[in-house]
Structure formats: structure tokens, C-alpha cells
Design an enzyme around this catalytic site. Structure first.
Site, mmCIF file in Angstrom:
data_model
loop_
_atom_site.group_PDB
_atom_site.id
_atom_site.type_symbol
_atom_site.label_atom_id
_atom_site.label_comp_id
_atom_site.label_asym_id
_atom_site.label_seq_id
_atom_site.Cartn_x
_atom_site.Cartn_y
_atom_site.Cartn_z
ATOM 1 N N CYS A 99 0.837 -1.211 0.000
ATOM 2 C CA CYS A 99 0.000 0.000 0.000
ATOM 3 C C CYS A 99 0.866 1.253 0.000
ATOM 4 O O CYS A 99 1.721 1.434 0.864
ATOM 5 C CB CYS A 99 -0.927 -0.009 1.209
ATOM 6 S SG CYS A 99 -1.871 1.509 1.289
ATOM 7 N N ARG A 102 0.062 4.591 2.956
ATOM 8 C CA ARG A 102 0.098 4.225 4.370
ATOM 9 C C ARG A 102 0.386 5.380 5.319
ATOM 10 O O ARG A 102 0.266 5.225 6.520
ATOM 11 C CB ARG A 102 1.147 3.126 4.595
ATOM 12 C CG ARG A 102 0.600 1.762 4.380
ATOM 13 C CD ARG A 102 1.669 0.737 4.619
ATOM 14 N NE ARG A 102 2.584 0.591 3.504
ATOM 15 C CZ ARG A 102 3.752 -0.019 3.603
ATOM 16 N NH1 ARG A 102 4.168 -0.479 4.762
ATOM 17 N NH2 ARG A 102 4.526 -0.155 2.532
ATOM 18 N N TRP A 273 -8.644 6.017 -0.744
ATOM 19 C CA TRP A 273 -9.092 6.697 -1.961
ATOM 20 C C TRP A 273 -8.168 6.311 -3.091
ATOM 21 O O TRP A 273 -7.103 5.715 -2.875
ATOM 22 C CB TRP A 273 -9.151 8.209 -1.767
ATOM 23 C CG TRP A 273 -7.945 8.775 -1.089
ATOM 24 C CD1 TRP A 273 -6.732 9.009 -1.646
ATOM 25 C CD2 TRP A 273 -7.845 9.161 0.282
ATOM 26 N NE1 TRP A 273 -5.883 9.514 -0.708
ATOM 27 C CE2 TRP A 273 -6.536 9.622 0.489
ATOM 28 C CE3 TRP A 273 -8.748 9.157 1.358
ATOM 29 C CZ2 TRP A 273 -6.088 10.076 1.724
ATOM 30 C CZ3 TRP A 273 -8.301 9.620 2.573
ATOM 31 C CH2 TRP A 273 -6.988 10.076 2.746
ATOM 32 N N GLU A 278 -4.468 4.031 -10.870
ATOM 33 C CA GLU A 278 -5.227 2.786 -10.696
ATOM 34 C C GLU A 278 -6.430 2.792 -11.631
ATOM 35 O O GLU A 278 -6.726 1.793 -12.287
ATOM 36 C CB GLU A 278 -5.718 2.664 -9.251
ATOM 37 C CG GLU A 278 -4.600 2.487 -8.254
ATOM 38 C CD GLU A 278 -5.126 2.499 -6.810
ATOM 39 O OE1 GLU A 278 -5.334 1.416 -6.273
ATOM 40 O OE2 GLU A 278 -5.331 3.596 -6.257
#
Ligand code: FAD
Ligand code: NAP
Ligand code: FMN
Length: 1112
Positions: A99, A102, A273, A278
Site C-alpha cells: 500500500c 500508508r 481513496w 489505478e
């Protein structure tokens, strides 16, 4: 299926595998061993206690470990506490190597839905989650926990990979319409009876499984799904709009499993979010919408030659469009440059804080312009830590359908379209959210008002939240970071100090602020100085929550929303200082301030200010938690002005045991204090007969009771008794008063469900013990403080005649009419009943609604060394005429009580230590003591203490003379012949060397100008004072009225400016440093001198200010 061979080995790297075995938990591999669960659990509980700095050295840690281990040994698992769950969720995110976002790990809102039992409840919870997370585009990270796994056969899972997903339909020619990532799930939904519209962006229903049963379908309410239509920012790029592309705003992953300390949660949807790339990949990747060619063609690019980089151009433009469209619609999104930079900041924080940060380089480097981002150039180690986010196989790969049911489902279209209408979702949401969001109302109070306001706040907040009221001294600070919403209601005492029950929390918070800001923090040993230094209003803008996606959320309270209301009086220079300090503390720890601090001045519209603030903060909290549409604000607001007292729900009954419990014990329980009983030894009026006023010396016998040990400077708290004549008159006005020897109890009507329906029954109300009405009104209830607007409202409902009812209605609004009436008359209960004689009063109403009679404090006036087994107090007997001297005569409750007690009465008392008002530890440090009138009280204990030391020979007269052991007393009174308190004692103490200098100021000496202590300081001894405080680093004590103390302070400031040639700022700094060094001490009794005049002038100023504000 992954296996050991997927791990990296010395000669091979599996870094690019999608699901390496260490990141997968497959239930088909069987249950984890008890040993492995024990190990993970121990490690997790250790981490949790370490996070609160309670590791190893706390009993709680050991006890929790034992409890967890026992549970694992007997059941194979254990239940996480709510706080452990929150800590675990945040840490799992913090540990997730793939991730990039973070840095926000500490700002995760947790919905604890471990108690759901059905798919419908899961659906409700998911709706709440989506609404809260979406937040009209200002997206908030949150996670919902469904029950943990005990057994695969009883599993709770969301079968969708994300809560919001677009369907995919296979066409007859084999081509696909929609998002191919969801083909399998779409087909499964169709088999279960769902019929999609066949479009490219059809929302898939939720497929939810509860308790290991066959999953059930729920249509996702479209009003909960925010979508963004894609468009390009540049002119001439209309091609994109024509393609009719869109994407959803909230990426909520729902197929990942969390393992927290060995407890597995297969159903935990969570969201953050999007990073723009992506969505770019979702639309362009070949295995997804595969739009790269259509986009390039629409852009008119040459797609024949790869070297034209048409693919790169298409990717770039689509990414630009995604970012632009989201930003244009005010929907949170990150670009990959911001994301990577914030990750690098997080990485460096983590290296400092934890000595490492697991990261999967392959995943972290963005798919666009990788080498232009800093992560590309950073070596990162990849490893797994627990709590962990793990992959799990899609359930349809291993789930065994309950055959017959499945068949039925295939034939019958059993489809739950439960939440189509907005209204229905709304109702459901209110219920679901209200069940889940806790509001903690923390209060600190000396005289009970803040408590009463907290209860009103609870009333209004219970319309949408699960609100509870907790006194600050009973609150475990470790829970603070796990709160969702904290409301603080507190008064200020002393001269900017916390009420006694606020001190612990203030100290604890100050410590956290200090620990979290080690480098920037000015260390104050004295919390009080910190408070007065921080009593500046902070606006919401200055320190409000912003969903700043780049910012680090290291603040302990990053996830906590808060608001503060302060009660105070503008007659004090540090108005609402403690409330301001709490507001500052919470803000510094990065709590999200819902609203600017509210202030209620007891001299001007306190009630009204509170109501306004409470309504605003409630509305703001509803907005923040997305509850506004579901709450009837009017009803909620009305609860603030209506008091919850139904006459038929309470009754006073004769108690079966006609004995009353011990008063002192009862008072102790009622006020949560260890009380002792003292008896009067002697009382002496210290003023002369001609004076017309009384100041009494009270000598109480303590019988060396341990609870009553004290140091000079400490206070004695005394629970008084109301004037017997007033009690008698009150009883005569109560319609159903029982006779004076009958022991009664108040009972409340309760209701409980049973198999034969709802049962009503009466239950004892435990606020008061069984007692006679006479006892209740004498010892337990306050009958002299003017009634609150709520109580007047209740009076207006007691069969009052029309005229009186009208007036009571007006007063009960709590606005300026009430304030003026209260200030002018300061009416006690009996006077109110006389003003409104038609009130048909019943005992139950008073027993339920009157505030408790509070203790009064007195500075102890004796040294235990000179008078062992005794405590002395110097008490000014309070008597005054209301209406500025023209109204009826009032007697102060406690001072009059002390002026009337006999030696066979038990006095309920306790010692309150005042560590900031003790003598310096070393005897040879010079002290100046300023105490006009009753302000001399504590100084008698000081000079007695020095006398004792002198007599013991520790500090001989010889030493006093040669070491300069100065103790200078400044006393002020009206007339040397009337009220020169302790004149002889002071002279005797001077003779023995305990007091080195004594100065007096007389204010009403015939034919002489008025002189106050501050005048003496300025005109007679400025050099002496300067020398003691500045050169000799001596201590300065002031005791008594707040206005006097403020004026004395200003005088000292002036002397420092003149004698020390300092600027005003420098002189103020010097006084602050005296406070920090604990050389400047104040013991404030309140507004005692010229009470009416001071309060009147402050009120007038307050009124003028609010009028000029309302004109603007
Ligand atoms: C830390 C501390 C130490 C203290 N030490 C001492 C001490 O050593 N000796 C001492 O005598 N007191 C001391 N006091 C004050 C004491 O606690 C009580 O407040 C005082 O005795 C009055 O209490 P009461 O019950 O007699 O009066 P209450 O019944 O409480 O009545 C007092 C109230 O009456 C009103 N009032 C008073 N005068 C007027 C006026 N002229 N016009 C209109 N309204 C008026 C005000 O609202 C006031 O608050 C101390 C207070 C504190 C906080
Ligand atoms: N909680 C309470 O309400 C409470 C508690 C304790 C006492 N009291 C009341 O307060 C009064 C106090 O009695 P006391 O014996 O302590 O004091 P006091 O006798 O009223 O006053 C002591 C001296 O201080 C002077 N003084 C007044 N204002 C001053 C100021 N701003 N700065 C410096 N000195 C000032 C007085 O002068 P002048 O008055 O001549 O101007 C007097 O010389 C009593 O009336 C008592 O009823 C009320
Ligand atoms: C001895 C004393 C000291 C006080 N000091 C302050 C103060 O420094 N600042 C302030 O704003 N109010 C001060 N007040 C006013 C109280 O805060 C106010 O009465 C408040 O309404 C009390 O609320 P509670 O009943 O919750 O304690 C003081 C009151 C007393 C009696």
C-alpha cells in the site's frame, strides 16, 4: 494454490508473484495450530500495550495476556477488545507492504460490526460504511469488521472483491461488455437470479455470506455510490466525453483478510481513496476495459508504429483526465507524484519510529513514469508483519453449496431488493449508525454545572449517537485515541486552573503532548502555567481536520473528532482557561476540531451560549458522520429545552426500613470522596462587636484521623447543612410532604420486556439514600442556588395559574430575562415559590431535579505541628442583601452553618491538597504573603509552621536574623478597631521570629484615604518586594479575592518595570518564569470582595459586547 516453494530463496526471487504464499491465507489448509495462535496473540498484545506505554510494567498487560492465553487454550481463539481491534486494524494497514497511501494509517475509522448475525445486518453495515466513507466526495478511510473466523463453516464474507464493482457480460460472440475482472462474480450473481442491464458500467449487487450459509444478493443502493464522469481539462479534447466513461469514487476492497494477533477476519471491507493511475489501468489494461486503442484512436494518434509512443500518450492523457475529473468534482484522489512523495515521508518516519518499513517495490513504483518518482530509486525490504492484510481465495472456489437450497435459488428468483428507495436506506442508516458511533462526553466540574450541561448534551446527542457521560477523573486516557467523537464540557477554577476532577486528565494529556512534541515543547512542571499560557482561542480553521492526503498522521488523535465547551466567569482574568487548554491539547494531538470552542459566562448568558453551542456541534457532528438527513434536528434541539421529568414516572414512597443511613457515609458515596467526621472544639469571632460583621475562627477536632492529614496551604472541604428555617418553610410549600420523621425513597417507573408483554415496575432511584424529606433538603440537596431554566420549566407545568405560567415560560427560555432576574434577586428556591405561589409542588420533582448540595472549601489556618489533632479555619460569615443591598437578607449556607454548629454535631469534611500553595521546602527562602481580609487564612498556618520549626530549634532566632529568613505579611482590612484579624497573634509571631515584617492597609479608617494592600506594596515597600522576588529569588503568595489578586499582580508587574527597568513584556515574562519555577502562588476564593459591584460591571460589559455583536 501457493506453497512453500513460492518463498524467495537464496538463488531465486519471487518478488513479482501476485500472491506469494506468505501473503495468502487459505482456509483449505486447515485451522492454524494453537501454538501459532498463541505466538501471534502474545506478540500482538505486547505491541498493543507497548503502544500505550504500558508494556511490562502494567498489571493490566499481564492480566490481559493470561486471559487471552487461557481463551486460546480452551477455545483455540480469543476475542479482541474494541480498542485492540482498532489498534490491530490500523497496524495491519501500517504493515501492508503493497500500500502506497500508508502515511494515513492512523486515520482509519473502524466500524465494529462483529455482532452481526445475518446478511441483512451486513448489508446495513456496508451501507453505513459507504455513506461515511464517501462523505460527498471528501473521502474518509474506514474499515468494517464482520465476525472473525471460528470455522470455515460459519464464515462471514463479502464475496465481491470490492464493494463497488462494475458487472461484465459475455456476449454470444465471446466478447465481453463491462469490467472483465468481475466476469466470474457477475455470472454467479446471474445464476442466483440477478439480472443486469447489460451495460458497461452496471453496479454489481453485493453477494454476502453470513454464518457460513449460502450467500445472498443485495442491490447496492445507487444513491450511496458516487461516480465521476471522465472529461479532459483541455479544449479540443472532447473525444473523451464522447466515450462516456466514468468511474466510482470509493475503492473499497472487500476480499482481503485481516489477521490480527492470530484472529482471522475474512470479512473486512475497507477503503482509502484512489491514486489516479489505478483508474487509468482499470480502463486501459488489456485484461480490463482494454480501452487503450479506442482512446488512442479517439485522440487521432498514429497507432501503426509503437515507436510513436501512442500507447504512452493515450495513457498519459487518460490519467490527466481522471485526475482532472475527480478534482473538478471535489472527489479525493492522489496523483502518483504526491503519493510517492508522501510514501517516502512515511518511509522515513517509520525508519525513525520502528527501525524499518516493509514495502513491495514492485507494487509501490507507479505504473506511469516510475523512474520520475522517488520510490523507484529507493531500496526497500519486503517482509510480512502481523497484524497483516492477507489474500484469500475467492469463496466460490471452495464453498460447498447447500444443494437443495441452491437448487431452489436457481429456480426461484429470490432476490433482495431491499434498499431501493432512498427513504428506506435513510431509516436503516440511522439505526445502523446510531448503534455504532459512540460519543464520549467528558466533564470536569466543581459545583456541578458542567455535569448538568453534559447530561443535556447527552440528551441531544442520543438522537443520533450512542452518547455517554464520564467524569474526567474516571476516564482511562488510553481509550482516547480509539474514540470516534469526544465532547468536553468543563469549568475553570482557582485562577485559570482545572476543577479538581479535571486535573488528572490535564496532566495526562499534557504528558502526551510533551512526548509527541519533544523537540518543540517548552517543559512546564506546572500544568497550571501551561494552561494559562494556552488559554487562547484557536479557530477551527487554524487547527481543523483536513483530509490532506499528503500529510503524515502521526498525531495520536488523528482519528478523533472533538469539541469543547467551557464554563467560566468573565470576572476572572483567565476566562474559561482550562477549557481552552483542553481544546489546545486535543488540537495539538491532531484531533479533528468539529467546532470552535464554546464559552459560557456565568455572568452573562451561560445557559443560552451552551444551548447554541450544543445545537451547532450536534449539527456539525451529524454532518461529519453523515447522519444529517436521517435526524430530525428540530426534535433533537427541542430536547435541550425540555427537561425529562414525567410526573407520573416518579413517586415518593414510605421506606420499609424506617432508618436513615449515616449522613457522612452517604455524602461520601454520593460525591465519591473519602469523608471524615470532625467536631467543633471552639469558635471565636475575630472581629470586634462594633464591626457588625463576623469572621470566625473555627477549631475542629480531627482525632488524628489519617484522611485528614494535611500540610499548611491545603484546603478543608466541608459539606454544610441548609438553614433549618429555610428547610421548614420549603416543606410547608410541598403538597405531599410527609411528616418530619418518616423515611421515604424516590422511585422511578421502569419497563422491561417479558414473554407476557411489557412489564412496568417501580425501582428505587439511587441518587439519594432513603431519608426523611427534612434530611434530604437539609444535607443532600441545594435549595439556595437559583433554579435553572429547566427547573422553572418544570414548575410551569405544576398546575400554575395562567399569569404565573406565562412569566415562568419566559424565564425558562434561559435568555436575558432569566439572566437579569437571576442576577438581581439571586433567588433561593423558597423565594421562587413565594414569587409563584400557585405552583403545586410535589416532593418527587424536587428529589429528582434539585442539584446536590456541594462542599465549600476553606484554607486551613493552623499547623499540625502547633495544633496536632486539630484543623482551624478562618471563615468570613457571608450575609448580604440582594438587589445591590435593597433586597432581602441572604445568609451563606456553609459559613452560616459553621457559625451555628454545636460541639455535638458531626462535620463532614475532607482535605484537598494544594501542592502549588505550600511553603518552600527550604526554610531560608524569603516569602511575601499578601492576604487582605479572610485571605489571611492560610498564612496563619504558614507562620505557625515556622513557629514550630523555630521552637524545635531547626531554625533558631539567631539563624533567622543571620540567614535573612524573611516572611513578610501584608494584610488589609477596613478598620484597625473592627476587623484587624489575628493582630495579637501576628505580633506574637513577630516576636518569636516567625514573621519578619508585617504591613497593614486600612480602607475605611475615619478621616484617612482608602488604602489597599497593593497600594502599600507600591508606595511603601517597592524596593523590598523587588529585592525579594528578583534578587533573592523569593516566593510570592497571594490569597483571597480574584480582583485583588489581579491588582496585586499588576502592581508587581509595575514594580518590576520600574525597579528592574524592564519593558512590560519582560516583566510579564519574569512573572511567568516565577510561576514556572513555582515561586508565584495564588489561592483564589472567588469573587468575594464587592461581589455585587464586580459582577454587575462585568455583566454590563458582557451585555454591551453581545449587543454590539448582534448589531453587526
Ligand atoms: C480554594 C478556596 C479556599 C477558600 N478559603 C476560604 C477561607 O479560608 N475562608 C473563607 O471564609 N472562605 C473561603 N473560601 C470561600 C468559601 O469556600 C465559601 O465560598 C464561602 O464561605 C461562602 O460559602 P457559603 O456557603 O457561606 O455561601 P453561599 O451560600 O455559597 O453563598 C455565596 C454566594 O452568594 C452570592 N453572594 C455573596 N455575596 C454577595 C453579594 N454581596 N451580593 C450578591 N450575591 C452575593 C454569590 O453568588 C456567592 O457565590 C474559599 C474558597 C475557595 C475556592
Ligand atoms: N464566596 C463568597 O461569596 C464569599 C466568600 C468569602 C467571603 N465573602 C464575603 O466577602 C466579604 C469578605 O470579607 P473579608 O473579611 O474577606 O474582606 P473585607 O473585609 O470585605 O475586605 C478586606 C479588605 O480588602 C479591601 N478590598 C476591597 N476590594 C479590594 C481590592 N480590589 N483589592 C484589594 N483590597 C480590596 C477591603 O476594602 P473596602 O471594602 O473598604 O473597599 C478591605 O479593606 C464578606 O462580606 C463576605 O461575606 C464572600
Ligand atoms: C473559586 C472560583 C474560582 C474560579 N475561577 C475561574 C477562572 O479562573 N476562570 C473562569 O473563567 N471562571 C472561574 N470561575 C467560575 C466558574 O468556572 C463558573 O462558576 C462555572 O460556571 C462553574 O461550573 P461547574 O459548576 O461545572 O464547576 C471560578 C469560580 C470560583 C467559585
Amino acid at each position: 494454490k501457493n506453497s512453500e516453494k513460492d518463498h524467495c530463496a537464496p538463488k531465486k526471487c519471487n518478488g513479482s508473484l501476485m500472491q506469494p504464499s506468505n501473503m495468502v491465507c487459505d482456509p483449505r489448509d486447515g485451522k492454524p495450530s494453537v501454538e501459532s495462535v498463541r505466538k501471534l496473540a502474545k506478540d500482538f498484545i505486547d505491541q498493543y500495550f507497548a503502544s500505550m506505554k504500558r508494556r511490562n510494567d502494567s498489571e493490566a498487560h499481564g492480566a490481559r495476556l493470561d486471559e487471552v492465553m487461557n481463551s486460546i487454550d480452551s477455545t483455540g481463539t480469543y476475542e479482541l477488545t474494541k480498542n485492540e481491534l482498532i489498534f490491530g486494524a490500523k497496524t495491519a494497514w501500517r504493515n501492508a507492504p503493497r500500500c502506497i497511501g500508508r502515511i494515513q494509517w492512523n486515520k482509519l475509522h473502524v466500524f465494529d460490526c462483529r455482532k452481526v448475525t445475518s446478511t441483512y445486518e451486513m448489508f446495513e453495515a456496508i451501507c453505513s460504511h459507504l455513506k461515511y466513507a464517501t462523505n460527498k466526495g471528501n473521502i474518509r478511510s474506514c474499515i468494517t469488521f464482520f465476525p472473525p473466523r471460528n470455522d470455515v463453516k460459519t464464515e462471514f464474507r463479502v464475496w465481491n472483491s470490492q464493494l463497488i464493482r462494475y458487472a461484465c457480460y459475455r456476449q454470444e460472440d465471446g466478447s465481453l461488455v463491462g469490467d472483465p475482472a468481475n466476469l466470474e462474480l457477475t455470472e454467479l450473481c446471474e445464476r442466483l437470479g440477478w439480472k443486469g442491464k447489460g451495460g458497461r458500467f452496471d453496479l454489481l449487487p453485493l453477494l454476502l455470506q453470513a454464518n457460513g450459509e449460502d450467500p445472498e444478493l443485495y442491490e447496492l443502493p445507487s444513491n450511496l455510490v458516487l461516480e465521476v464522469k471522465l472529461r479532459h481539462p483541455d479544449a479540443g479534447q472532447e473525444w473523451l466525453e464522447k466515450m462516456n466513461l466514468k468511474w466510482y469514487a470509493v475503492p473499497a476492497v472487500s476480499n482481503i483478510m485481516l489477521n490480527i494477533g492470530g484472529v482471522e477476519f475474512p470479512g473486512v471491507p475497507f477503503n482509502g481513496w484512489f491514486m489516479g493511475t489505478e483508474i487509468g489501468r482499470d480502463l486501459l489494461d488489456t485484461a480490463r476495459y482494454n480501452l487503450i486503442l479506442p482512446v488512442a484512436e479517439a485522440m487521432g494518434l498514429n497507432t501503426k508504429k509503437t515507436a510513436s509512443l501512442w500507447k504512452d500518450k493515450a495513457i498519459l492523457e487518460l490519467n490527466i483526465a481522471v485526475l482532472h475529473s475527480f478534482q473538478d468534482d471535489n472527489v479525493t484522489i492522489m496523483d502518483h507524484h504526491v503519493a510517492t512523495e508522501s510514501f517516502m515521508k512515511h518511509f522515513s518516519n517509520e525508519m525513525k519510529l520502528r527501525g524499518g518499513c516493509p514495502g513491495d517495490w514492485v507494487w509501490l513504483v507507479p505504473p506511469v513514469s516510475g523512474s520520475a518518482t522517488p520510490i523507484f530509486h529507493q531500496e526497500i525490504l519486503n517482509y510480512t508483519l502481523n497484524p497483516a492484510c492477507l489474500y484469500q481465495p475467492d469463496p466460490w472456489h471452495y464453498y460447498k453449496w447447500k444443494d437443495s437450497v441452491m437448487k431452489k435459488r436457481k429456480n426461484k428468483l429470490h432476490f433482495k431488493e431491499l434498499a431501493r428507495s432512498v427513504l428506506m436506506t435513510s431509516r436503516m442508516m440511522t439505526k445502523a449508525m446510531a448503534n455504532r458511533i459512540k460519543a464520549t462526553i467528558l466533564y470536569a466540574s466543581e459545583t456541578g454545572k458542567s455535569y448538568a450541561y453534559s447530561k443535556s448534551l447527552q440528551e441531544i446527542f442520543n438522537h443520533a449517537f450512542d452518547a455517554k457521560v464520564v467524569p474526567m477523573d474516571q476516564y482511562d486516557i488510553c481509550n482516547l485515541e480509539y474514540e470516534a467523537l469526544v465532547l468536553i464540557v468543563t469549568s475553570t477554577f482557582g485562577n485559570g486552573d482545572p476543577p479538581e476532577n479535571g486535573e488528572y486528565l490535564a496532566q495526562a494529556l499534557q504528558k502526551i503532548v510533551r512526548d509527541s512534541k519533544e523537540d518543540q515543547y517548552v517543559h512546564h512542571t506546572n500544568i497550571l502555567i501551561f494552561i494559562t499560557n494556552n488559554s487562547v482561542k484557536v479557530s477551527t480553521k487554524q487547527n481543523s481536520f483536513s483530509n490532506d492526503i499528503q500529510s503524515s498522521t502521526q498525531g495520536v488523535l488523528a482519528n478523533v473528532k472533538f469539541a469543547v465547551f467551557g464554563l467560566g466567569s468573565r470576572a476572572y482574568p483567565h476566562f474559561c482557561a482550562f477549557a481552552h487548554a483542553m481544546d489546545t491539547f486535543l488540537g495539538e494531538l491532531e484531533g479533528e476540531r468539529l467546532m470552535e470552542i464554546g464559552e459560557g459566562d456565568e455572568l452573562c448568558g451561560q445557559e443560552e451560549s451552551f444551548r447554541r453551542w450544543a445545537q451547532e456541534v450536534f449539527t456539525s457532528a451529524c454532518d461529519t458522520f453523515c447522519l444529517r438527513e436521517q435526524v430530525n434536528l428540530e426534535d433533537a434541539n427541542a430536547s435541550l429545552s425540555t427537561s425529562k421529568f414525567e410526573r407520573t414516572d416518579f413517586r415518593v414512597v414510605v421506606h420499609d426500613k424506617q432508618v436513615q443511613p449515616n449522613v457522612i457515609k452517604t455524602l461520601g458515596t454520593m460525591h465519591r470522596k473519602k469523608l471524615s467526621s470532625c467536631r467543633l472544639i471552639r469558635r471565636k469571632n475575630l472581629q470586634s462587636e462594633e464591626s457588625g460583621r463576623s469572621t470566625i475562627l473555627i477549631q475542629l477536632e480531627t482525632k488524628n484521623c489519617e484522611n485528614l492529614n494535611f500540610c499548611p496551604g491545603d484546603h478543608l472541604g466541608i459539606y454544610p447543612r441548609n438553614d433549618p428555617d429555610l428547610v421548614k418553610e420549603l416543606l410547608s410549600k410541598i403538597r405531599d410532604a410527609t411528616d418530619e420523621n418518616t423515611v421515604v425513597v424516590l422511585e422511578a417507573k421502569r419497563e422491561k420486556r417479558s414473554i407476557i408483554g411489557n412489564l412496568k415496575y417501580w425501582e428505587e432511584d439511587t441518587r439519594l439514600p432513603p431519608c426523611t424529606l427534612n434530611m434530604a433538603f437539609s444535607r443532600y440537596l441545594d435549595i439556595t442556588t437559583p433554579p435553572t431554566p429547566q427547573l422553572l420549566k418544570l414548575f410551569s407545568e405544576c398546575d400554575v395559574n395562567q399569569e404565573e405560567s406565562k412569566r415562568l415560560e419566559v424565564l425558562s427560555q434561559g435568555q436575558s430575562e432569566y439572566e437579569d432576574w437571576k442576577f438581581l434577586n439571586n433567588p433561593n428556591l423558597i423565594e421562587v415559590l413565594n414569587q409563584f405561589p400557585s405552583i403545586q409542588l410535589e416532593a418527587a420533582l424536587l428529589l429528582k431535579q434539585l442539584p446536590l448540595l456541594q462542599a465549600r472549601y476553606y484554607s486551613i489556618s493552623s499547623s499540625p505541628e502547633i495544633f496536632p489533632g486539630e484543623i482551624h479555619c478562618t471563615v468570613s460569615v457571608v450575609t448580604y442583601h440582594t438587589r445591590g443591598g435593597t433586597g432581602p437578607l441572604h445568609h451563606g449556607v456553609c459559613s452560616s452553618y459553621l457559625n451555628s454548629i454545636t460541639d455535638d454535631e458531626e462535620v463532614a469534611c475532607f482535605v484537598r491538597t494544594a501542592p502549588t500553595f505550600h511553603l518552600p521546602l527550604k526554610d531560608n527562602i524569603p516569602c511575601i504573603l499578601v492576604g487582605p481580609g479572610t485571605g489571611i487564612a492560610p498564612f496563619r498556618s504558614f507562620w505557625q509552621q515556622r513557629l514550630a520549626e523555630i521552637r524545635k530549634g531547626v531554625n533558631s532566632i539567631h539563624l533567622v536574623a543571620h540567614n535573612g529568613c524573611t516572611m513578610a505579611l501584608l494584610f488589609g482590612c477596613r478598620n484597625p478597631n473592627h476587623d484587624h484579624l489575628y493582630k495579637q497573634e501576628v505580633a506574637a509571631a513577630m516576636k518569636e521570629g516567625a514573621i519578619s515584617h508585617a504591613y497593614t492597609a486600612f480602607s475605611r479608617e475615619k478621616g484617612k484615604p482608602k488604602r489597599y494592600v497593593q497600594n502599600v506594596i507600591m508606595s511603601e515597600i517597592p524596593d523590598f518586594v523587588y529585592d525579594i522576588v528578583h534578587e533573592k529569588k523569593g516566593h510570592f503568595y497571594v490569597c483571597g479575592d480574584v480582583t485583588m489578586a489581579t491588582e496585586v499582580n499588576k502592581t508587581l508587574l509595575k514594580i518590576l518595570c520600574i525597579k528592574g527597568e524592564m519593558t512590560k513584556e519582560k516583566a510579564q515574562e519574569f512573572i511567568n518564569s516565577m510561576k514556572t519555577e513555582e515561586r508565584y502562588h495564588e489561592d483564589i476564593f472567588g469573587v468575594t470582595l464587592r461581589t455585587y459591584e464586580v459582577n454587575r460591571s462585568v455583566r454590563l460589559k458582557g451585555k454591551e459586547k453581545s449587543e454590539s455583536l448582534s448589531h453587526k
